[in-house]
Enzyme design. Sequence first.
Site, PDB file in Angstrom:
ATOM      1  N   GLU A  11      94.049  47.958  98.005  1.00 36.69           N
ATOM      2  CA  GLU A  11      95.104  48.057  96.983  1.00 36.69           C
ATOM      3  C   GLU A  11      95.566  49.504  96.789  1.00 36.69           C
ATOM      4  OE1 GLU A  11      93.727  46.058  93.429  1.00 36.69           O
ATOM      5  OE2 GLU A  11      93.256  44.255  94.560  1.00 36.69           O
ATOM      6  N   VAL A  28      85.698  55.893  84.626  1.00 35.48           N
ATOM      7  CA  VAL A  28      84.945  57.113  84.965  1.00 35.48           C
ATOM      8  C   VAL A  28      85.600  58.379  84.405  1.00 35.48           C
ATOM      9  CG1 VAL A  28      83.844  56.144  87.038  1.00 35.48           C
ATOM     10  CG2 VAL A  28      86.014  57.399  87.257  1.00 35.48           C
ATOM     11  N   TYR A  67      97.015  64.686  95.454  1.00 39.16           N
ATOM     12  CA  TYR A  67      95.966  63.783  95.962  1.00 39.16           C
ATOM     13  C   TYR A  67      95.115  64.531  96.993  1.00 39.16           C
ATOM     14  CZ  TYR A  67      93.529  59.923  98.206  1.00 39.16           C
ATOM     15  OH  TYR A  67      92.549  59.107  98.727  1.00 39.16           O
ATOM     16  N   GLY A 110      88.871  46.562  97.125  1.00 39.13           N
ATOM     17  CA  GLY A 110      88.868  47.378  98.341  1.00 39.13           C
ATOM     18  C   GLY A 110      87.501  47.806  98.864  1.00 39.13           C
TER      19      GLY A 110
HETATM   20  P1  NDP Z   1      91.515  50.213  95.678  1.00 35.58           P
HETATM   21  O1  NDP Z   1      92.691  50.530  94.824  1.00 35.58           O
HETATM   22  O2  NDP Z   1      91.478  48.906  96.381  1.00 35.58           O
HETATM   23  O3  NDP Z   1      90.165  50.394  94.833  1.00 35.58           O
HETATM   24  C1  NDP Z   1      89.992  51.482  93.950  1.00 35.58           C
HETATM   25  C2  NDP Z   1      88.814  51.184  93.037  1.00 35.58           C
HETATM   26  O4  NDP Z   1      88.630  52.307  92.156  1.00 35.58           O
HETATM   27  C3  NDP Z   1      89.045  49.965  92.178  1.00 35.58           C
HETATM   28  O5  NDP Z   1      87.870  49.195  92.122  1.00 35.58           O
HETATM   29  C4  NDP Z   1      89.354  50.544  90.802  1.00 35.58           C
HETATM   30  O6  NDP Z   1      88.875  49.666  89.784  1.00 35.58           O
HETATM   31  C5  NDP Z   1      88.508  51.818  90.842  1.00 35.58           C
HETATM   32  N1  NDP Z   1      88.974  52.789  89.870  1.00 35.58           N
HETATM   33  C6  NDP Z   1      90.158  53.441  89.832  1.00 35.58           C
HETATM   34  N2  NDP Z   1      90.243  54.214  88.746  1.00 35.58           N
HETATM   35  C7  NDP Z   1      89.069  54.046  88.079  1.00 35.58           C
HETATM   36  C8  NDP Z   1      88.554  54.560  86.877  1.00 35.58           C
HETATM   37  N3  NDP Z   1      89.256  55.428  86.117  1.00 35.58           N
HETATM   38  N4  NDP Z   1      87.312  54.189  86.470  1.00 35.58           N
HETATM   39  C9  NDP Z   1      86.588  53.323  87.227  1.00 35.58           C
HETATM   40  N5  NDP Z   1      87.021  52.794  88.371  1.00 35.58           N
HETATM   41  C10 NDP Z   1      88.247  53.149  88.786  1.00 35.58           C
HETATM   42  O7  NDP Z   1      91.447  51.401  96.747  1.00 35.58           O
HETATM   43  P2  NDP Z   1      90.368  51.778  97.871  1.00 35.58           P
HETATM   44  O8  NDP Z   1      89.281  50.795  97.934  1.00 35.58           O
HETATM   45  O9  NDP Z   1      91.111  52.078  99.096  1.00 35.58           O
HETATM   46  O10 NDP Z   1      89.840  53.164  97.275  1.00 35.58           O
HETATM   47  C11 NDP Z   1      88.470  53.490  97.134  1.00 35.58           C
HETATM   48  C12 NDP Z   1      88.270  54.957  97.436  1.00 35.58           C
HETATM   49  O11 NDP Z   1      88.593  55.200  98.801  1.00 35.58           O
HETATM   50  C13 NDP Z   1      89.136  55.920  96.626  1.00 35.58           C
HETATM   51  O12 NDP Z   1      88.347  57.015  96.245  1.00 35.58           O
HETATM   52  C14 NDP Z   1      90.208  56.343  97.617  1.00 35.58           C
HETATM   53  O13 NDP Z   1      90.734  57.599  97.308  1.00 35.58           O
HETATM   54  C15 NDP Z   1      89.406  56.353  98.892  1.00 35.58           C
HETATM   55  N6  NDP Z   1      90.162  56.293 100.134  1.00 35.58           N
HETATM   56  C16 NDP Z   1      90.992  55.229 100.391  1.00 35.58           C
HETATM   57  C17 NDP Z   1      91.695  55.185 101.588  1.00 35.58           C
HETATM   58  C18 NDP Z   1      92.665  54.108 101.914  1.00 35.58           C
HETATM   59  O14 NDP Z   1      93.485  54.295 102.840  1.00 35.58           O
HETATM   60  N7  NDP Z   1      92.619  52.954 101.250  1.00 35.58           N
HETATM   61  C19 NDP Z   1      91.507  56.235 102.620  1.00 35.58           C
HETATM   62  C20 NDP Z   1      90.636  57.309 102.219  1.00 35.58           C
HETATM   63  C21 NDP Z   1      89.974  57.303 101.036  1.00 35.58           C
HETATM   64  P3  NDP Z   1      89.604  49.346  88.395  1.00 35.58           P
HETATM   65  O15 NDP Z   1      91.080  49.486  88.626  1.00 35.58           O
HETATM   66  O16 NDP Z   1      89.162  47.956  88.080  1.00 35.58           O
HETATM   67  O17 NDP Z   1      89.047  50.367  87.463  1.00 35.58           O
HETATM   68  C1  8X3 Z   2      93.845  57.775 101.729  1.00 39.93           C
HETATM   69  C2  8X3 Z   2      94.362  58.085 103.085  1.00 39.93           C
HETATM   70  O1  8X3 Z   2      96.188  59.322 104.356  1.00 39.93           O
HETATM   71  O2  8X3 Z   2      96.859  58.000 102.418  1.00 39.93           O
HETATM   72  O3  8X3 Z   2      93.013  58.773 101.250  1.00 39.93           O
HETATM   73  O4  8X3 Z   2      95.718  60.063 102.123  1.00 39.93           O
HETATM   74  S1  8X3 Z   2      95.841  58.930 102.974  1.00 39.93           S
END
Ligand code: NDP
Ligand code: 8X3
Length: 259
Positions: free
Chosen positions: A196, A68, A160, A19
Amino acid sequence: MVTSFLNNQIVFITGASSGIGRATAEAFAAQGAKLLLCARRLERLRELEKHLKASNPSVQIHIFSLDVRNRAAVHRAIEGLPAEWKHIDILVNNAGLSRGLDKLQEGSLDDWDEMIDTDVKGLLYVTRDVVPGMIERGRGHIINIGSIAGHEVYPKGNVYCASKHAVDAITKGLRLDLVDTPLRVTTIDPGLVETEFSEVRFHGDKDRAKQVYKGLEPLHAEDIAETIVWCANRPPHVQIGEVIIFPTSQASAVTVHRS
Ligand code: NDP
Ligand code: 8X3
C-alpha cells in the site's frame, strides 16, 4: 538438518497491519516465533491474528494499536506489556511511509512532518524503549526497514530520501554503540515492493499508485519478509549488516526497465 533459532522467540513488528509488516508476521509465525504486532489500525491486526490462528491455532500473538509518532504512547505500550511479552528478542522497525512526490520548494509541510515523525522519530522512540531490555538480557536483534532511498536520492524524493538516509545513519550508529554487546543490528533496504506504500504516498490515488509498478514485476512483501527471517535466523555470531534488494528489472532508485 536446518536449525531454526526463531522458535519461541518474541518478535515485535511495527506496522504489521499491511504490506511488508504483515508478510513478516506470517513468515515469523511459520518459524514458530511469538508475535507482538502493532499498527494504528487495530481492526487489520485483529483480522491478521484470526488469519494466522486459522492456519496454526497454537501460534502466540499479542496485538495492540500504536501510533509510533506518539512518544508517550510508545513508552506506555512497551512498559505496559504483559510480563510474558516483555522479553523482546527481535525488533522489526517496519512502520513507515512516504507522503507526496513533489519538488522540495513545492512540498507539503504536513507531509514532511508525517514522514520524519514516523520514519525517523517513531523508529527512534521504539528502539529507545526496547534496546535497554535486550542489553540487560544479553540478547536481541534490531532489524530496521530502510530503503534504496536511504542510499540514493531521486528527483522529488527529497524528504522521504532524507528520512531513509536517517534510518541508515541510525542503524550504523546503533551497531557501533552495541558492538560490545551480543546484540545484532541489520537494515533491509528494498527497491520497489508492491504494497500500500504508493497508495499512501499519493494520498489514496490508486490509479497513480498502480503506475509505479506498471510494466515490471516488482518485489512482493513476502520477498522482503523471507529476507528478514533469513537475517534473523543466522547463528548468533553472524550479523548481517545491510541487504539491498531490488526486483530484477530495477538497477537503482531511478533505473527501472519496463516492458
Ligand atoms: P504499507 O503502507 O503497506 O505498510 C506500512 C505500515 O506502516 C502499515 O502497517 C501502517 O499501519 C504502518 N504505519 C504507518 N504509519 C504508522 C504509525 N504512525 N504508527 C504505526 N504504524 C504505522 O507499506 P510497506 O509495507 O511497503 O512499508 C513498510 C516499510 O517498508 C516502510 O518503512 C517503508 O518505508 C519501507 N519500504 C517500502 C518499500 C516499497 O516499495 N513498498 C521499499 C523500501 C522500503 P497503520 O496505517 O495501520 O498504522
Ligand atoms: C520505497 C522505494 O524507490 O519508492 O522506499 O523510494 S522508493
